[in-house]
Design an enzyme around this catalytic site. Structure first.
Site, PDB file in Angstrom:
ATOM      1  N   GLU A 117       6.242   4.344 -43.934  1.00 41.35           N
ATOM      2  CA  GLU A 117       4.630   4.268 -43.503  1.00 41.35           C
ATOM      3  C   GLU A 117       3.991   4.008 -44.468  1.00 41.35           C
ATOM      4  OE1 GLU A 117       4.011   4.035 -40.259  1.00 41.35           O
ATOM      5  OE2 GLU A 117       5.444   5.093 -39.200  1.00 41.35           O
ATOM      6  N   HIS A 143       3.869  15.544 -37.232  1.00 45.40           N
ATOM      7  CA  HIS A 143       4.113  15.326 -35.903  1.00 45.40           C
ATOM      8  C   HIS A 143       3.502  16.852 -35.308  1.00 45.40           C
ATOM      9  CE1 HIS A 143       7.327  12.399 -36.646  1.00 45.40           C
ATOM     10  NE2 HIS A 143       6.424  11.661 -36.745  1.00 45.40           N
ATOM     11  N   HIS A 212       2.970  10.535 -30.595  1.00 47.97           N
ATOM     12  CA  HIS A 212       3.949  10.385 -31.760  1.00 47.97           C
ATOM     13  C   HIS A 212       3.323  11.314 -32.847  1.00 47.97           C
ATOM     14  CE1 HIS A 212       5.371   7.616 -35.387  1.00 47.97           C
ATOM     15  NE2 HIS A 212       5.313   8.872 -35.624  1.00 47.97           N
TER      16      HIS A 212
END
Length: 274
Positions: A117, A143, A212
């Site tokens: 990411e 998360h 997510h």
């Protein structure tokens, strides 16, 4: 020779990743964390750097980050293991002079690379640098369980989601008056989700990825962790409230306005208007 593992930034990353693991926000290799540094932060530790730093090109140039060092979590790495082997799970990288790529100066041993990411992080860093005049230095993705749960039952709309979180805990409006940005579901680890996240980061320090996780931005590791923790606590309260049949009373618009005035913050207008 000073040991970089004892530096404030490595120790800070160890604490943040360990705390996030203990919270249950970062199962397996879930989550990622980046901290923007200054040259002065890493200068005392040059003797710890790799003799031949690996170079990795970025998928798109980011000239705003040229010559900027960061400490980052690694791709496929488990937050629970950072405390056990920082050099294997973290890396200090420095963007090159034209923003086209970066060198891995320390850590990420055994050919490891930064988080997948990283494009989303770097693009968000660019926007938060502009939005906060350089104050924000941290991007954290995790998360957070209850925030994710709410994306299945609440309308995935910035105003709606923000207002519910503000009502779930009194401190929320004070901590994130700018509200929570929300994306549609998107494939992670792509430039597309990175660009969409960065666009929301122009206006919000928190951005939800439905089903997510969440992205948070702040000036320090503690501030960023605390931001997400505050939103997640409210989400936990809301999950309990909804499971008990829903709200019978809540914080009113007038009370939210009074709260903003008391703490000198300007609440997101669209959320306040609901």
């Amino acid at each position: 020779m000073q040991n970089i593992t004892q530096s404030w930034f490595v120790q800070g990353m160890i604490k943040a990743t360990t705390d996030a693991w203990l919270k249950g926000w970062d199962e397996r290799n879930g989550g990622n964390l980046t901290l923007r540094l200054d040259d002065a932060d890493i200068a005392p530790y040059k003797d710890n750097f790799h003799a031949q730093p690996r170079y990795i090109p970025l998928s798109q140039p980011m000239p705003l980050l040229a010559n900027t060092p960061f400490i980052v979590t690694g791709s496929g790495k488990f937050f629970r293991n950072v405390q056990l082997d920082p050099a294997a799970n973290l890396g200090v990288v420095k963007v090159d002079s034209d923003g086209a790529g970066y060198h891995i100066l320390w850590g990420l041993t055994n050919e490891a690379v930064p988080t997948s990411e990283l494009p989303a992080h770097f693009l968000s860093h660019c926007e938060r640098i502009k939005a906060t005049n350089g104050k924000d230095r941290v991007i954290m993705h995790c998360h957070a369980t209850n925030l994710i749960a709410l994306t299945y039952v609440l309308e995935n709309d910035t105003a709606v989601f923000t207002r519910q979180l503000w009502e779930g805990s009194t401190e929320c409006l004070v901590v994130f008056p700018d509200g929570v940005g929300i994306l549609p579901w998107m494939v992670p680890g792509t430039d597309e989700i990175g660009q969409a996240t960065a666009q929301e980061m122009q206006k919000h320090s928190l951005v939800l990825w439905p089903f997510h996780g969440v992205f948070g931005s702040g000036s320090t590791l503690d501030e960023t962790f605390g931001l997400i923790d505050t939103a997640e606590k409210s989400a936990q309260v809301l999950v309990k409230v909804y499971s008990m049949g829903g709200m019978k009373q809540t914080i009113s618009r007038e009370e939210l306005i009074a709260l903003g005035k008391r703490f000198g913050v300007t609440p997101l207008a669209s959320a306040l208007a609901l």
